[in-house]
Design a protein around this motif. Structure first.
Motif, PDB file in Angstrom:
ATOM      1  N   TRP A  35       0.941  -1.732  -0.132  1.00 28.19           N
ATOM      2  CA  TRP A  35      -0.281   0.171   0.213  1.00 28.19           C
ATOM      3  C   TRP A  35       1.224   1.145  -0.400  1.00 28.19           C
ATOM      4  N   SER A  36       0.503   2.599  -1.003  1.00 28.81           N
ATOM      5  CA  SER A  36       0.519   3.675  -0.828  1.00 28.81           C
ATOM      6  C   SER A  36      -0.573   4.741  -0.721  1.00 28.81           C
ATOM      7  N   GLU A  37       0.213   5.773  -0.253  1.00 31.04           N
ATOM      8  CA  GLU A  37      -1.116   7.111  -0.137  1.00 31.04           C
ATOM      9  C   GLU A  37      -2.164   6.555   0.397  1.00 31.04           C
ATOM     10  N   THR A  38      -1.731   6.194   1.572  1.00 30.91           N
ATOM     11  CA  THR A  38      -3.281   5.642   1.843  1.00 30.91           C
ATOM     12  C   THR A  38      -3.612   6.999   3.481  1.00 30.91           C
ATOM     13  N   GLY A  39      -4.543   6.655   3.756  1.00 33.34           N
ATOM     14  CA  GLY A  39      -5.301   7.776   4.763  1.00 33.34           C
ATOM     15  C   GLY A  39      -7.118   7.517   4.523  1.00 33.34           C
ATOM     16  N   ALA A  40      -7.328   8.215   6.413  1.00 28.71           N
ATOM     17  CA  ALA A  40      -8.930   8.216   6.119  1.00 28.71           C
ATOM     18  C   ALA A  40      -9.261   9.793   6.933  1.00 28.71           C
ATOM     19  N   ASP A  41     -10.213   9.986   6.642  1.00 25.43           N
ATOM     20  CA  ASP A  41     -11.028  10.951   7.819  1.00 25.43           C
ATOM     21  C   ASP A  41     -12.271  10.677   7.663  1.00 25.43           C
ATOM     22  N   GLY A  42     -12.757  11.457   8.372  1.00 20.79           N
ATOM     23  CA  GLY A  42     -14.382  10.682   9.244  1.00 20.79           C
ATOM     24  C   GLY A  42     -15.432  10.278   8.532  1.00 20.79           C
ATOM     25  N   GLY A  43     -15.212   9.871   7.252  1.00 19.56           N
ATOM     26  CA  GLY A  43     -16.297   9.393   6.520  1.00 19.56           C
ATOM     27  C   GLY A  43     -14.977   8.076   5.175  1.00 19.56           C
ATOM     28  N   ALA A  44     -14.193   8.209   4.944  1.00 24.97           N
ATOM     29  CA  ALA A  44     -13.825   7.617   4.254  1.00 24.97           C
ATOM     30  C   ALA A  44     -12.167   6.907   4.422  1.00 24.97           C
ATOM     31  N   VAL A  45     -12.049   6.328   3.501  1.00 22.39           N
ATOM     32  CA  VAL A  45     -10.746   5.707   3.825  1.00 22.39           C
ATOM     33  C   VAL A  45     -10.267   4.798   2.316  1.00 22.39           C
ATOM     34  N   TRP A  46      -9.493   5.538   2.324  1.00 17.76           N
ATOM     35  CA  TRP A  46      -8.275   5.596   0.458  1.00 17.76           C
ATOM     36  C   TRP A  46      -6.933   5.116   0.188  1.00 17.76           C
ATOM     37  N   GLY A  47      -6.106   4.648  -0.790  1.00 17.12           N
ATOM     38  CA  GLY A  47      -4.938   4.331  -0.748  1.00 17.12           C
ATOM     39  C   GLY A  47      -4.978   3.464  -2.112  1.00 17.12           C
ATOM     40  N   GLN A  48      -3.313   3.128  -2.592  1.00 10.57           N
ATOM     41  CA  GLN A  48      -3.179   2.900  -3.392  1.00 10.57           C
ATOM     42  C   GLN A  48      -2.459   1.525  -3.730  1.00 10.57           C
ATOM     43  N   CYS A  49      -2.605   0.344  -4.205  1.00  6.88           N
ATOM     44  CA  CYS A  49      -1.709  -0.755  -3.743  1.00  6.88           C
ATOM     45  C   CYS A  49      -1.206  -1.951  -5.016  1.00  6.88           C
ATOM     46  N   GLY A  51      -0.838  -4.065  -7.580  1.00  9.91           N
ATOM     47  CA  GLY A  51       0.088  -5.305  -8.611  1.00  9.91           C
ATOM     48  C   GLY A  51       0.346  -5.300  -9.350  1.00  9.91           C
ATOM     49  N   SER A  52      -0.095  -6.486  -9.958  1.00 12.11           N
ATOM     50  CA  SER A  52       0.641  -7.525 -11.116  1.00 12.11           C
ATOM     51  C   SER A  52       1.001  -6.239 -12.445  1.00 12.11           C
ATOM     52  N   GLY A  53       0.629  -4.919 -12.364  1.00 12.10           N
ATOM     53  CA  GLY A  53       0.282  -3.865 -13.742  1.00 12.10           C
ATOM     54  C   GLY A  53       1.046  -3.032 -13.061  1.00 12.10           C
ATOM     55  N   LYS A  54       1.154  -2.100 -14.000  1.00 13.23           N
ATOM     56  CA  LYS A  54       2.359  -1.023 -13.556  1.00 13.23           C
ATOM     57  C   LYS A  54       1.802  -0.444 -12.144  1.00 13.23           C
ATOM     58  N   LYS A  55       0.717  -0.213 -13.139  1.00 11.01           N
ATOM     59  CA  LYS A  55      -0.098   1.210 -12.112  1.00 11.01           C
ATOM     60  C   LYS A  55      -0.708   0.226 -11.024  1.00 11.01           C
ATOM     61  N   PRO A  56      -0.683   1.014  -9.250  1.00 13.61           N
ATOM     62  CA  PRO A  56      -1.485   0.300  -8.535  1.00 13.61           C
ATOM     63  C   PRO A  56      -2.418   0.729  -8.276  1.00 13.61           C
ATOM     64  N   TYR A  57      -3.327  -0.032  -8.307  1.00 14.44           N
ATOM     65  CA  TYR A  57      -4.859   0.001  -7.907  1.00 14.44           C
ATOM     66  C   TYR A  57      -4.844   1.215  -7.390  1.00 14.44           C
ATOM     67  N   GLN A  58      -6.326   2.268  -7.671  1.00 15.30           N
ATOM     68  CA  GLN A  58      -6.007   3.022  -6.392  1.00 15.30           C
ATOM     69  C   GLN A  58      -7.789   2.071  -6.005  1.00 15.30           C
ATOM     70  N   THR A  59      -8.106   2.650  -4.683  1.00 20.43           N
ATOM     71  CA  THR A  59      -8.642   2.021  -3.898  1.00 20.43           C
ATOM     72  C   THR A  59      -9.563   3.301  -2.718  1.00 20.43           C
ATOM     73  N   VAL A  60     -11.076   3.661  -2.995  1.00 21.52           N
ATOM     74  CA  VAL A  60     -11.161   3.653  -2.144  1.00 21.52           C
ATOM     75  C   VAL A  60     -12.728   4.013  -1.589  1.00 21.52           C
ATOM     76  N   VAL A  61     -13.028   3.752   0.128  1.00 17.72           N
ATOM     77  CA  VAL A  61     -13.668   3.146   0.845  1.00 17.72           C
ATOM     78  C   VAL A  61     -15.218   4.487   1.584  1.00 17.72           C
ATOM     79  N   ASP A  62     -15.923   4.539   1.633  1.00 20.78           N
ATOM     80  CA  ASP A  62     -17.089   5.521   1.968  1.00 20.78           C
ATOM     81  C   ASP A  62     -17.619   5.013   2.473  1.00 20.78           C
ATOM     82  N   ILE A  63     -17.220   4.341   3.764  1.00 21.08           N
ATOM     83  CA  ILE A  63     -17.592   3.711   4.911  1.00 21.08           C
ATOM     84  C   ILE A  63     -19.201   4.557   6.019  1.00 21.08           C
ATOM     85  N   LYS A  64     -19.675   5.692   5.000  1.00 21.07           N
ATOM     86  CA  LYS A  64     -20.815   5.855   5.888  1.00 21.07           C
ATOM     87  C   LYS A  64     -21.959   5.338   5.162  1.00 21.07           C
TER      88      LYS A  64
END
Length: 453
Positions: A35-49, A51-64
Motif C-alpha cells: 500500500w501507498s498514499e493511504t489515508g482516512a477521514d471521518g467518512g472514507a478510507v483510501w489508498g493505492q495497492c 498489483g501485477s501491472g505498472k499502475k497501482p490499483y486506486q481503492t477508496v471506501v465510503d464507510i458511511k
C-alpha cells in the motif's frame, strides 16, 4: 475514524466479504507492504495497492454507506483490495493516518455526496421514475392471465399429490428425482416459481435418509395447504392472502413498497444482527438481518448479485442504521426493503435477548401466521453451547439448566461451532440465529463485539 470516533473491527470488515476466497485474499493484503498514499477521514478510507501491472490499483471506501470503488478488474464487491485496505485501517491507526483525500478519491467521494444531496432535495416521488404502467388495462389483463396459469398449475399439482397418496409413498422412491423435476418444470411454465421450489424439495426428501417417508408426507401436506390456499385465495384474510401470493412466487416491486400509493415505512434505529451470503450457481444471495431498537421488530433484507450485477448493500453486523424500512405484505412480515437513511451507520450495543422458552414461543407464533416458515430470527441471551460427548450433536443450554435447544444439524461439522465454544469458554453468551423445526442455526455471537459464525 468514523463520525463516532470508532474504527471498525476486523470481524465487521470480514463480514462484508462476498465469499471465503475474498476473505482470504483480503487478509493477505492487510499489511502495509503493497500500500501507498493511504489515508482516512471521518467518512472514507483510501489508498493505492501495488498489483501485477505498472499502475497501482486506486481503492477508496465510503464507510458511511458503505460503498466501494477500485480500479481493479474484479467484479466482486467489495474486492480483495477494498477488504485489505479496510483490514489495514481497522488493525492499526498508525498505518492509515488521518488526512485529506487524494484527488482521485476526493472526486469519487464528492460525486457520491452530490448525488445524495440531489436525492435528498428532490420532491417526494421525484427521485424515482413512476412505475405506473403505460396501459393499466393491459397490465390488469396480464395479471389476470398469470393468476389463471398459476391456478391451473396448482390444480395439476393437487392431482399429482393425490396420485402419489393413492399409489403409496413407496412409488416416489422408485420413480426417483426425475419425475419431481418434470413436475417442477411444469410449475415454472405456470409462472409459479414458489410451487416449483417446493416440488423440488419433495424430490430431495426421498433421498434424505432414514424416515424419508415421514418427511415426504410432511412436505406433501404443506404443499397441499399452499395449493388450497391459492385456489381459495379470495376467501382468505388480506394478510394471509399476501403470504400465499408470495409463497407461490408472486412478488411486489420494492419501489412500490417505498413510493406506491399504499407505501408505509417504519423508521427506527436498526441494529444489524447478521449478514450471510450464499451462492447458487451464478446467483449470489445476501441476507441481512436487522432488529429495530424502538419497535423490536425483526427484518430481513435480501439482495441478489451475479457476474455483472454486484450486491447493492453491505452492512457489517454490530452497526446501527437510522433508516426507513418498508415491509413486504404478509401475515407475519419479515422481508423488508431499505429506504432512506437518516444518518451514517454507527457501532451499536450488544442486543438484548430472550431465553430458550421465549425463542420457541416466538417461532411458534410466527408459524401460526405463516405455516410455511422454516425458521424465525431470534436473539438468545445467556446461553451456553455444549457439544455432545461423541461430537454428533450440540445444544444450547439456559443458565438455569431448565431448558436446552439443539443446534441445527446443517451446522454440525463446521469449524464455526468450535469457534463459538472457544468464545464462550463454558460461559453464557449472547447469540443471534434462526430458530426452526430443525433446531437453532447460529449466525452471530457477541464477545462483546459481534463475531460472524
Amino acid at each position: 475514524m468514523n463520525p463516532q470516533g470508532e474504527r471498525w473491527t476486523t470481524d465487521q470488515v470480514l463480514a462484508l466479504a462476498p465469499d471465503e476466497a475474498s476473505r482470504r485474499a483480503g487478509g493477505k493484503l492487510a499489511a502495509p507492504g503493497p500500500w501507498s498514499e493511504t489515508g482516512a477521514d471521518g467518512g472514507a478510507v483510501w489508498g493505492q495497492c501495488k498489483g501485477s501491472g505498472k499502475k497501482p490499483y486506486q481503492t477508496v471506501v465510503d464507510i458511511k454507506g458503505p460503498a466501494f470503488k477500485c480500479s481493479c478488474p474484479s467484479r466482486k464487491f467489495p474486492c480483495k483490495h477494498a477488504l485489505g485496505l479496510l483490514l489495514l485501517w481497522a488493525g492499526d491507526d498508525r498505518e492509515v493516518t488521518a488526512g485529506e483525500p487524494a484527488q482521485w478519491a476526493g472526486e469519487w467521494l464528492a460525486g457520491r455526496r452530490e448525488r445524495a444531496e440531489r436525492s435528498a432535495s428532490a420532491p417526494s416521488g421525484a427521485g424515482a421514475p413512476s412505475r405506473a404502467p403505460a396501459d393499466p388495462e393491459a397490465a390488469r389483463r396480464r395479471a389476470e392471465r398469470r393468476m389463471q396459469r398459476i391456478g391451473a398449475g396448482a390444480t395439476e399439482l393437487e392431482q399429482r399429490l393425490e396420485d402419489l397418496l393413492r399409489s403409496g409413498l413407496a412409488t416416489a422412491e422408485r420413480a426417483g428425482y426425475g419425475s419431481w423435476d418434470e413436475t417442477a418444470a411444469r410449475m415454472v411454465d405456470a409462472q409459479a416459481p414458489g410451487l416449483a421450489s417446493r416440488v423440488r424439495e419433495l424430490g430431495s426428501a426421498v433421498a434424505s435418509g432414514p424416515d424419508w417417508p415421514a418427511r415426504l408426507l410432511e412436505e406433501c401436506a404443506l404443499l397441499h395447504l399452499l395449493d388450497q390456499g391459492f385456489l381459495g385465495i379470495e376467501r382468505l384474510p388480506a394478510p394471509l392472502a399476501a403470504t400465499v401470493r408470495s409463497r407461490v412466487g408472486l412478488t411486489t416491486e420494492a419501489a412500490d413498497l417505498l413510493t406506491g400509493p399504499e407505501a408505509a415505512t417504519v423508521r427506527d434505529r436498526w441494529l444489524v444482527l447478521a449478514q450471510q451470503d450464499s451462492e447458487d450457481g451464478k446467483l449470489t444471495t445476501r441476507r441481512i438481518f436487522l432488529r429495530g431498537e424502538r419497535t423490536g421488530r425483526m427484518a430481513l433484507h435480501l439482495s441478489f448479485g451475479g457476474a455483472n450485477r454486484p450486491l447493492d448493500v453491505a452492512l457489517a453486523p454490530g452497526l446501527v442504521l437510522d433508516a426507513d424500512l418498508a415491509y413486504y405484505p404478509g401475515a407475519r412480515p419479515l422481508r423488508a426493503v431499505l429506504g432512506e437513511r437518516h444518518a451514517p451507520a454507527a457501532p451499536g450495543p450488544v442486543p438484548p435477548g430472550c431465553g430458550i422458552d421465549a425463542a420457541l414461543a416466538a417461532y411458534g407464533d410466527a408459524l401460526r401466521d405463516d405455516p410455511w416458515l422454516d425458521s424465525w430470527p431470534v436473539v438468545l441471551a445467556d446461553v451456553t453451547p455444549i457439544p455432545s460427548r461423541d461430537g454428533a450433536g450440540w445444544q444450547l443450554a439456559d443458565t438455569d439448566g431448565e431448558s436446552a435447544l439443539p443446534l441445527d444439524p446443517r451446522c454440525l461439522g463446521r469449524t464455526s461451532l468450535w469457534q463459538l465454544a472457544a468464545i464462550s469458554g463454558g460461559a453464557p453468551v449472547t447469540l443471534f440465529g434462526e430458530c426452526g423445526h430443525r433446531g437453532f442455526l447460529p449466525l452471530t455471537v457477541w464477545d462483546p463485539a459481534p463475531v460472524s459464525l
